[in-house]
Design an enzyme around this catalytic site. Structure first.
Site, short mmCIF file in Angstrom:
data_model
loop_
_atom_site.label_atom_id
_atom_site.label_comp_id
_atom_site.label_asym_id
_atom_site.label_seq_id
_atom_site.Cartn_x
_atom_site.Cartn_y
_atom_site.Cartn_z
N ASP A 1 170.24 51.74 -12.24
CA ASP A 1 170.46 50.33 -11.93
C ASP A 1 170.96 50.09 -10.52
OD1 ASP A 1 169.91 48.99 -14.53
OD2 ASP A 1 171.47 50.34 -15.23
N GLY B 1 177.53 36.76 4.17
CA GLY B 1 176.23 36.47 3.58
C GLY B 1 175.31 35.78 4.55
N HIS B 2 174.26 35.20 4.01
CA HIS B 2 173.23 34.54 4.81
C HIS B 2 172.68 33.36 4.03
CE1 HIS B 2 169.90 33.99 7.60
NE2 HIS B 2 169.09 33.92 6.55
N THR B 3 172.47 32.22 4.70
CA THR B 3 171.89 31.04 4.07
C THR B 3 170.64 30.62 4.82
OG1 THR B 3 173.28 29.56 5.37
CG2 THR B 3 174.11 30.20 3.21
N ASP C 1 170.59 41.63 -6.12
CA ASP C 1 169.81 40.77 -7.00
C ASP C 1 169.68 39.41 -6.34
OD1 ASP C 1 168.80 41.69 -9.68
OD2 ASP C 1 170.83 42.51 -9.76
N ASP D 1 174.69 45.37 -12.69
CA ASP D 1 174.26 46.71 -12.30
C ASP D 1 175.44 47.62 -12.00
OD1 ASP D 1 171.59 46.05 -12.55
OD2 ASP D 1 171.36 45.50 -10.45
N CYS E 1 165.67 36.19 -14.00
CA CYS E 1 164.96 37.46 -14.04
C CYS E 1 163.52 37.28 -14.51
CB CYS E 1 165.70 38.46 -14.93
SG CYS E 1 166.56 39.72 -13.97
N ASP F 1 171.85 47.81 -17.87
CA ASP F 1 171.93 46.40 -18.26
C ASP F 1 170.52 45.91 -18.57
OD1 ASP F 1 171.23 46.56 -15.56
OD2 ASP F 1 172.04 44.57 -15.10
N LYS G 1 161.08 37.71 -11.61
CA LYS G 1 160.92 39.00 -10.93
C LYS G 1 159.44 39.40 -10.87
CE LYS G 1 163.99 42.24 -11.70
NZ LYS G 1 164.92 43.20 -12.28
#
Length: 787
Positions: free
Chosen positions: A451, A541-543, A468, A491, A418, A629, A421
């Site tokens: 959140d 997902g994605h890579t 995230d 979250d 984080c 959070d 960010k």
């Protein structure tokens, strides 16, 4: 975490942080090989130096003086540090089997795990004796025994089994330390009795007669009994049975007899000698598997039989490093021939020592000073490392002005997690003109400070959405996967929801297929473990390939229509509770620079992998009305969001904020997360800013967290019970850190109290102030639901 422009071509895995391996890491840190990646797997991230261990037991050295810190050392060597225990090998698949993580692949393997006392066949030894080896766990065992002695008010019988140098030195150190500790606790040290048990007819049988005589005299002078000439045949809870002597009454038994190998080696398929040690040739290669090396106590060198002592483990470090470099370069390996004689310096529990070399014996305070100087010089090689060189940066364009040059320079040390960010101010300005499509089923969207987004699908429960993504903050892809998944779930829990499904977004560095596959598999294994524990299904997902290892998740959850926790639910009089300590931002920044102690980093990782799931349930059970959070914009930033959304004020009790170990030392060294300056802009919300800014804990308020705890409001009358339940549930540092106040006439919403820590009644309600609303509107939204 350690970005490199050179693809990884070879993986060298070091099992154990023994004296040989720490030497290897330092030598490769001083002269790295492009394309070679080291991974250190160790049970203890602070490895004790055997030469200073007796002095530490005696109370002469403190913990850090007598331990090599593997975190800065690994960073210096650009090595990955895996905190785990090895329990086997898959030699055919070239994988190291660990107790609590997926197997670790290797191209070249080196083993330096020390040894254990050969007491396995002695009845009762495993249950009632305290083994000195492996030394990486001895300190904890000693401290437990010391606590028992003090609890018994100094009435205890202490025994050491083993009459060699290690046993004699340990017993004299125990005598000094326990005698002093018992007296300092207000008890009579005359209730302590010390005994040495040896199967030999005399002490130190391999040392010169003069040294044997002097140590026998020292033991007599200190009232220490010696039982010689009989083997210890059984260990009981209150005695040791000695052949020819019967039972010797003892309450604490320390075991220092002849070394034995780790039991799991017998199942590996490596060639072992008759005692179970790894057979290696003079190049320190296994005689059966040339891609496997071994050094130190665990190695049995063909044609040589050096003692199982730290002196020889230290000396095998340079030849081991040299041969690892040679095998990588395809060169002929060099033979290592241990010297026959070594300088032995043995302490007496006091700043006084005896020495022996080539049959000659000498003693005195000067001998201890010599040993102390040698030991400190050795430790300085590992604990006072050269400054880490910064990676080459692209040249600064000639058109850059002073402000741009400063900002570009800061980019080189950007944090991960984080801490990576985009700052709240930048984010707010960038999204200021974005107008999402209007939909009636979006309950909480981009315009809200919560959140996660909430969508009404028409069912009995609302759908909760969050995302995230960040680059790696630790060098272990398995641990990073766990942290990333846990952070994304935070979250959902902050909203009072339960996770349902997750989509992964992963970036892996460019490299050869086998290395990319291994890192991706480790990372996703860690992430999936956390998701499975949360009953959250990974559905896709994605890579992609990129410069750095990165991972994120888009998580969907469900919450009952009347159960969602919003940031705006704060009520005057409620207590503010935080469930985890803060400090991950600064500590990870220090780790990146090689300035954080390993135990600090491991504690931070422990908290970052601790789920907020149970905490959320406990908070709800105790009437929580608002929750968030604590993540990238720090404790103050997230509290600002809550008071703004709730139209209230808050008082924060700064001394009560729980902190991770090492945070104060890190901040005192001037090390902060790269996101800290952005977060400091939120100081405008502090009413007593001048006083607060002068407090040593002030920077804590702005430290960005990764996978941080929950910040929630709970009715004051239930707050203590809530904290008690949280601590019982594993959130051991959960604390009440403030109170919600009615809205006041002040423009600043938050008062930071620097001394007062008790609950107090909230003041009377005040009328809303328009200018105050305007000021809060200018404050950046410190969290966006879907960005």
């Amino acid at each position: 975490m350690q970005a490199t422009q050179t693809p990884v071509l070879k993986d060298i895995v070091l099992v154990g942080a023994g004296h040989s391996h720490v030497g290897v890491l330092r030598m490769f840190g001083m002269n790295p090989m492009p394309g070679v990646r080291f991974t250190l797997i160790t049970r203890q991230v602070h490895t004790p130096y055997s030469g200073m261990l007796p002095g530490m037991i005696a109370g002469i050295y403190d913990y850090d003086a007598a331990h090599i810190d593997t975190a800065p050392l690994s960073r210096f060597a650009q090595a990955r540090l895996y905190h785990s225990e090895v329990i086997g090998l898959d030699l055919a698949g070239k994988r190291v089997i660990c107790r609590d993580r997926p197997p670790v692949p290797y191209d070249i393997l080196s083993i330096n795990i020390g040894s254990t006392p050969s007491a396995r066949q002695i009845p009762g030894a495993a249950e009632h004796a305290i083994p000195v080896k492996p030394i990486d766990g001895f300190i904890e065992r000693f401290e437990a025994a010391r606590t028992r002695v003090l609890k018994a008010q100094g009435r205890a019988r202490i025994g050491v089994v083993g009459g060699g140098a290690g046993g004699v030195e340990l017993l004299l150190s125990l005598h000094r330390r326990l005698t002093r500790d018992v007296a300092a606790a207000g008890f009579d040290p005359s209730g302590l009795f010390f005994t040495l048990i040896t199967s030999s007819d005399e002490l130190l049988p391999t040392f010169p007669p003069r040294m044997r005589q002097r140590f026998a005299q020292l033991l007599r002078e200190r009232g220490i009994s010696v039982v010689a000439g009989g083997k210890a045949s059984e260990v009981r809870a209150d005695a040791v049975l000695v052949e020819g002597n019967g039972p010797i009454a003892l309450d604490e038994v320390f075991w220092t007899t002849r070394a034995a190998p780790a039991g799991w080696l017998a199942q590996t398929g490596l060639a072992l000698d008759d005692e179970g040690f790894i057979r290696v040739n003079e190049t320190l290669q296994s005689v059966s598997h040339p891609e496997v090396f071994a050094a130190g106590d665990v190695a049995a060198i063909e044609g040589h039989a050096p003692p199982k002592s730290g002196v020889y483990a230290v000396r095998s470090g340079p030849p081991l490093a040299g041969n690892l470099r040679r095998i990588l370069n395809g060169h002929r390996l060099a033979a290592y021939k241990p010297q026959r004689e070594a300088l032995y310096l043995i302490t007496t529990g006091e700043p006084y020592a005896l020495g022996a070399r080539n049959g000659f014996t000498f003693e005195g305070a000067w001998v201890w000073k010599l040993k102390d100087r040698i030991d400190r010089r050795f430790m300085a090689k590992f604990n006072e490392l050269p400054e880490m060189a910064e990676h080459d940066q692209a040249p600064v364009p000639a058109i850059a002005d002073q402000a741009a040059v400063k900002e570009i320079s800061a980019m080189a040390m950007r944090c991960g997690g984080c801490g990576a960010k985009v700052g709240a101010t930048i984010l707010t300005r960038a999204l200021g003109t974005v107008e999402p499509a209007a939909r009636d089923d979006v309950v909480v969207g981009l315009d809200a400070p919560d959140d996660a987004a909430i969508v009404d699908t028409g069912a009995n429960r609302l759908s909760v959405h969050t995302v995230d993504y960040f680059r790696a903050i630790v060098d272990d892809p398995y641990v990073f996967g766990k942290i990333a998944a846990n952070h994304a779930l935070g979250d959902i829990y902050a909203m009072g929801a339960e996770p349902q499904t997750a989509l992964a977004i992963a970036t892996v560095p460019y490299g050869i297929e086998a290395k990319v596959e291994a890192d991706l598999a480790q990372m996703m294994a860690g992430a999936n473990q956390i998701l499975r524990e949360a009953k959250c299904a990974l559905v896709g997902g994605h890579t992609s390939e990129g410069a750095e290892l990165s991972l994120g998740f888009a998580v969907n959850g469900l919450v009952d229509r009347d159960a969602a926790l919003r940031k705006g639910g704060l009520r005057p009089g409620d207590a503010l509770i935080v469930t985890k300590p803060v400090g991950t931002g600064a500590l990870l920044a220090a780790h990146m620079r090689g300035k954080a102690r390993a135990r600090w980093v491991m504690q931070a990782i422990e908290h970052m992998t601790l789920s907020n799931r149970a905490a959320a349930r406990i908070l709800q059970a105790h009437g929580a009305s608002a929750s968030t959070d604590v993540t990238g914009f720090g404790l103050l930033g997230h509290l600002v969001e809550m008071v703004k959304a709730g139209g209230v004020d808050a008082t924060l009790w700064l001394p009560r904020v729980p902190l991770l170990d090492g945070l104060m030392e890190t901040m005192a060294a001037g090390i902060f997360s790269s996101l800290q300056p952005q977060n400091v802009r939120l100081r405008r919300a502090i009413r007593n800013l001048e006083a607060a800014a002068s407090h040593a804990l002030y920077p804590v308020l702005f430290d960005p967290q990764t996978a941080g705890g929950l910040l929630a409001s709970v009715p004051s009358e239930r707050a203590q019970a809530c904290v008690k339940a949280l601590r019982a549930g594993g959130y051991t540092t959960a604390a009440i850190i403030g109170i919600v106040e009615p809205r006041s006439a002040s423009l600043e919403a938050i008062t930071v109290e620097l001394e007062r820590t008790e609950c107090r009644p909230a003041p009377a309600l005040s009328a809303p102030i328009e200018t105050r609303d305007q000021m809060l509107e200018e404050m950046p939204r410190a969290h966006q639901p879907v960005l």
